[in-house]
Motif scaffolding. Structure first.
Motif, PDB file in Angstrom:
ATOM      1  N   ALA A 266      44.568  33.948  35.555  1.00  0.00           N
ATOM      2  CA  ALA A 266      44.423  35.155  36.376  1.00  0.00           C
ATOM      3  C   ALA A 266      43.749  34.833  37.700  1.00  0.00           C
ATOM      4  O   ALA A 266      44.077  35.411  38.743  1.00  0.00           O
ATOM      5  CB  ALA A 266      43.615  36.206  35.609  1.00  0.00           C
ATOM      6  N   THR A 267      42.811  33.903  37.671  1.00  0.00           N
ATOM      7  CA  THR A 267      42.119  33.503  38.897  1.00  0.00           C
ATOM      8  C   THR A 267      43.069  32.830  39.869  1.00  0.00           C
ATOM      9  O   THR A 267      43.023  33.054  41.080  1.00  0.00           O
ATOM     10  CB  THR A 267      40.956  32.548  38.554  1.00  0.00           C
ATOM     11  OG1 THR A 267      40.046  33.218  37.677  1.00  0.00           O
ATOM     12  CG2 THR A 267      40.219  32.107  39.805  1.00  0.00           C
ATOM     13  N   LEU A 268      43.953  31.980  39.327  1.00  0.00           N
ATOM     14  CA  LEU A 268      44.826  31.172  40.181  1.00  0.00           C
ATOM     15  C   LEU A 268      46.156  31.865  40.506  1.00  0.00           C
ATOM     16  O   LEU A 268      46.933  31.325  41.299  1.00  0.00           O
ATOM     17  CB  LEU A 268      45.106  29.834  39.502  1.00  0.00           C
ATOM     18  CG  LEU A 268      43.873  28.954  39.222  1.00  0.00           C
ATOM     19  CD1 LEU A 268      44.286  27.685  38.488  1.00  0.00           C
ATOM     20  CD2 LEU A 268      43.150  28.606  40.520  1.00  0.00           C
ATOM     21  N   ALA A 269      46.418  33.011  39.887  1.00  0.00           N
ATOM     22  CA  ALA A 269      47.702  33.680  40.091  1.00  0.00           C
ATOM     23  C   ALA A 269      47.995  33.979  41.566  1.00  0.00           C
ATOM     24  O   ALA A 269      49.106  33.708  42.049  1.00  0.00           O
ATOM     25  CB  ALA A 269      47.766  34.963  39.259  1.00  0.00           C
ATOM     26  N   PRO A 270      47.040  34.512  42.365  1.00  0.00           N
ATOM     27  CA  PRO A 270      47.342  34.766  43.789  1.00  0.00           C
ATOM     28  C   PRO A 270      47.694  33.493  44.553  1.00  0.00           C
ATOM     29  O   PRO A 270      48.596  33.498  45.396  1.00  0.00           O
ATOM     30  CB  PRO A 270      46.050  35.399  44.311  1.00  0.00           C
ATOM     31  CG  PRO A 270      45.376  35.956  43.106  1.00  0.00           C
ATOM     32  CD  PRO A 270      45.705  35.020  41.997  1.00  0.00           C
ATOM     33  N   LEU A 271      46.980  32.415  44.239  1.00  0.00           N
ATOM     34  CA  LEU A 271      47.261  31.148  44.927  1.00  0.00           C
ATOM     35  C   LEU A 271      48.650  30.650  44.553  1.00  0.00           C
ATOM     36  O   LEU A 271      49.404  30.173  45.412  1.00  0.00           O
ATOM     37  CB  LEU A 271      46.200  30.110  44.555  1.00  0.00           C
ATOM     38  CG  LEU A 271      46.444  28.697  45.087  1.00  0.00           C
ATOM     39  CD1 LEU A 271      46.477  28.688  46.614  1.00  0.00           C
ATOM     40  CD2 LEU A 271      45.381  27.731  44.571  1.00  0.00           C
TER      41      LEU A 271
END
Length: 520
Positions: A266-271
Motif C-alpha cells: 500500500a505504501t509503494l502503490a503510488p510510486l
C-alpha cells in the motif's frame, strides 16, 4: 564491413542503457524514501499513542487512588460502597466494571451489580497480587471469574492509621467495547494501516479484529523487540504473510507494546503507478529501439552463433561440415571460421592420439586399466556376454632380480606379443598391473575361452626369451553371466581362479564353472 564498425553503430543505441539505469535508480531512491517516511511516521505515531496510553493509565490510577481515599471510611457500609463503585464507573468511563474487596479478597461491592460477585472471595492472580503486595498494580491479561478476558487495575484502600483494608479495582474487558477502543480504534485507516497492542508475553490485548485478542504473536521481529521494552521501526511480516512497515513503542508502566504498521504494498502503490505511467509513455520509442537492436544483433550474431555451435561439437565428425556451411559475411567471422576449421582438424588428430595414449600401456602397447573399464561398461550397457582370462607370469620377480628390469620389460613385451597372436580381432588384450595381464573375449563361451587360455599357456611355455630363457604363466578363466550375474563378481572369480592355478603348482589354467572351480 568489419565487426568494429558494427559495434560503433550499435553504441549509438547505448543511450538506452543510461535511460534504464536512471529509471531504476529513480525508482529505487523514491521507493526507499517512501518506506523511510512511512517508517518514521509509524514510529512517531506509535510513540504518541504509547504516551496517550500511559497518560490514560496514570489517570485511571489517580481516579482509583482518589476513590480509595473516600472508601477508607466507608468499608462497613455496603450501600455506600456500591454507590461509590457505580459513581466511579459511570463518571470516568475508563472501566467496564468496578470491584471493591476487603483484605481477605471477599467482594464487598461491584458495578454493575449484575456481575453477581458480591460476597464471593476472588482467587485470581491479579487479586492475589493486590492482596500480597498491597500497592497499585496493573495486571497481565487474564480470564476473570465472570469469563471475561480482562486487564485489572487496582489501588489499595488504607485506613488513617495505615491498616490495609482491601482494594478497589477497575477492569478493562479486552474482548468488548472498552477505553482502548476509544483511545486507539479511531486511528484505524482503510488503506490497510492499523495498530495493535501486545503485553510482555507477546499476547495481543488490543487489535482492530476482536477475534485476534488473546492470541500470541510468534516469529515477528517487531513484536519481539517491543515486548522486550525497545522502541523503533522496521519491516515485518504479519500473521497473514503480508509485508508491513512498522513503528513500535512500549508503554513503560505496563510493559505493553504499541505497534503501528502499514502494508508495504500500500505504501509503494503510488510510486508503482507513477513509474508505470512513465514507462508507458516511453514505451513506443523503446520498442522501436529494441526492435532495431534485435534485428542488428541477430544479423551480426548469427554467423558467430553458428560457429559457436560448431565449436561445441568440435570433437564430432560432423563439426567440419557444419562450420564450413556457415555464411560469414563480415571479416572477423570469416577469419574465425578459418581458425575453427584448422582447430577442428587439429583436435580430431589430438583426440585420436590422446585416446590411444590414455587407454594404452606404453611398454606393451596393450590396453590399460582405463581401457578395461571402458570395455566392461560397454559390455554391461549392451548386455553382451563375455569371458575374461587373467594371466600372471610365474616367478617374475626372480626375472627382474636375476636379469635386471630391462630383461624383465623384454619378457613383458614377448608375453604381450603372444597374447595378441592368441586373440581374435575383436578380443581385448590388456595389461592391468606389473606382471598381471587380462584378455576380454566378447560373445565367447566358457569352453571357448578355456581353449584360448590353454593355447596361450602353451605358446608362452614354448617361448624363448633372450637372456631370460623360458617362462610360464598361471591363468584364471571366468564368464559373464555363467560364472556370476555381477560383472565385478566375475572379475573377482577370474582372479580367484588365477590364484588357484598358482596354488596348484603354477603353469596351468583354472576355470570358474559357477558351482565347481578346478584346474583345467
Amino acid at each position: 564491413m568489419d565487426l568494429r564498425k558494427l559495434i560503433l553503430a550499435l553504441t549509438l543505441i547505448g543511450a538506452l542503457v543510461p535511460f534504464a539505469n536512471t529509471f531504476y535508480a529513480s525508482y529505487t531512491v523514491q521507493r526507499q524514501q517512501l518506506m523511510d517516511t512511512t517508517l518514521d511516521g509509524n514510529y512517531a505515531y506509535a510513540n504518541k499513542l504509547a504516551k496517550s496510553t500511559e497518560d490514560f493509565l496514570q489517570s485511571a490510577q489517580l481516579q482509583l487512588a482518589y476513590t480509595a481515599q473516600l472508601l477508607a471510611v466507608k468499608m462497613d457500609d455496603v450501600d455506600k460502597l456500591g454507590d461509590e463503585a457505580a459513581r466511579l464507573r459511570m463518571m470516568s468511563k475508563s472501566f467496564n466494571s468496578i470491584t471493591i474487596f476487603d483484605a481477605t479478597g471477599m467482594v464487598l461491592a461491584t458495578s454493575p451489580e449484575a456481575l453477581g460477585l458480591q460476597g464471593k472471595v476472588l482467587t485470581s492472580e491479579a487479586v492475589n497480587a493486590a492482596l500480597r503486595e498491597k500497592r497499585p498494580l496493573i495486571s497481565a491479561p487474564y480470564q476473570s471469574a465472570t469469563g471475561n478476558f480482562i486487564v485489572f487495575i487496582n489501588h489499595p484502600i488504607v485506613s488513617e492509621s495505615g491498616r490495609y483494608l482491601g482494594a478497589v479495582g477497575g477492569a478493562i474487558y479486552l474482548q468488548k467495547e472498552n477505553i482502548l477502543d476509544r483511545l486507539l480504534g479511531q486511528h484505524f485507516y482503510v488503506d490497510g494501516s492499523y495498530l495493535f497492542v501486545v503485553d510482555r508475553q507477546k499476547r495481543i490485548i488490543y487489535h482492530p479484529d476482536p477475534n485476534r485478542i488473546g492470541d500470541f504473536v510468534e516469529k515477528n521481529v517487531v513484536v519481539d523487540r517491543v515486548a522486550a521494552g525497545q522502541s523503533g521501526m522496521g519491516r515485518a511480516v504479519n500473521s497473514r504473510g503480508i509485508k508491513m512497515l512498522a513503528g513500535y513503542a512500549p508503554v513503560p508502566s505496563t510493559g505493553w507494546g504499541i505497534v503501528a504498521q502499514r502494508p508495504e504494498d500500500a505504501t509503494l502503490a503510488p510510486l508503482t503507478q507513477l513509474m508505470q505511467s512513465t514507462l508507458y509513455k516511453a514505451l513506443p520509442a523503446t520498442v522501436l529501439t529494441l526492435l532495431l537492436i534485435l534485428w542488428s544483433a541477430r544479423l551480426i550474431s548469427r554467423p558467430l552463433r553458428l560457429l559457436a555451435d560448431g565449436a561445441r561439437k568440435m570433437e564430432t565428425a560432423e563439426a567440419a561440415k557444419e562450420i564450413s556451411a556457415v555464411k560469414s559475411w563480415y571479416f572477423e567471422s570469416r577469419e574465425l571460421k578459418k581458425a575453427l576449421l584448422i582447430g577442428v582438424d587439429a583436435i580430431h588428430k589430438s583426440f585420436s592420439k590422446l585416446r590411444e595414449d590414455t587407454t594404452t600401456d606404453p611398454l606393451t602397447k596393450l590396453g590399460n586399466r582405463r581401457r578395461l573399464d571402458e570395455a566392461l561398461a560397454a559390455f554391461e550397457s549392451q548386455a553382451n556376454s563375455f569371458s575374461v582370462i587373467t594371466i600372471d607370469i610365474d616367478h617374475f620377480k626372480a626375472v627382474n632380480d636375476n636379469f635386471g628390469h630391462t630383461a624383465g620389460d623384454a619378457a613383458l613385451q614377448y608375453l604381450a606379443k603372444r597374447m595378441r597372436e592368441a586373440c581374435r580381432a575383436y578380443d581385448i588384450p590388456l595389461r592391468v598391473g606389473g606382471e598381471e595381464f587380462l584378455i576380454l573375449l566378447p560373445s565367447t563361451t566358457l569352453t571357448m575361452a578355456t581353449q584360448v587360455a590353454e593355447r596361450l599357456r602353451l605358446a608362452v611355455e614354448e617361448m624363448q626369451i633372450p637372456k631370460v630363457g623360458r617362462l610360464t604363466v598361471s591363468i584364471g578363466v571366468a564368464n559373464w553371466p555363467q560364472s556370476d550375474f555381477e560383472i565385478a563378481a566375475v572379475m573377482k572369480a577370474a582372479d580367484e581362479m588365477l590364484y588357484a592355478s598358482k596354488r596348484a603348482g603354477r603353469n596351468r589354467v583354472s576355470v570358474h564353472r559357477g558351482k565347481a572351480d578346478e584346474p583345467a
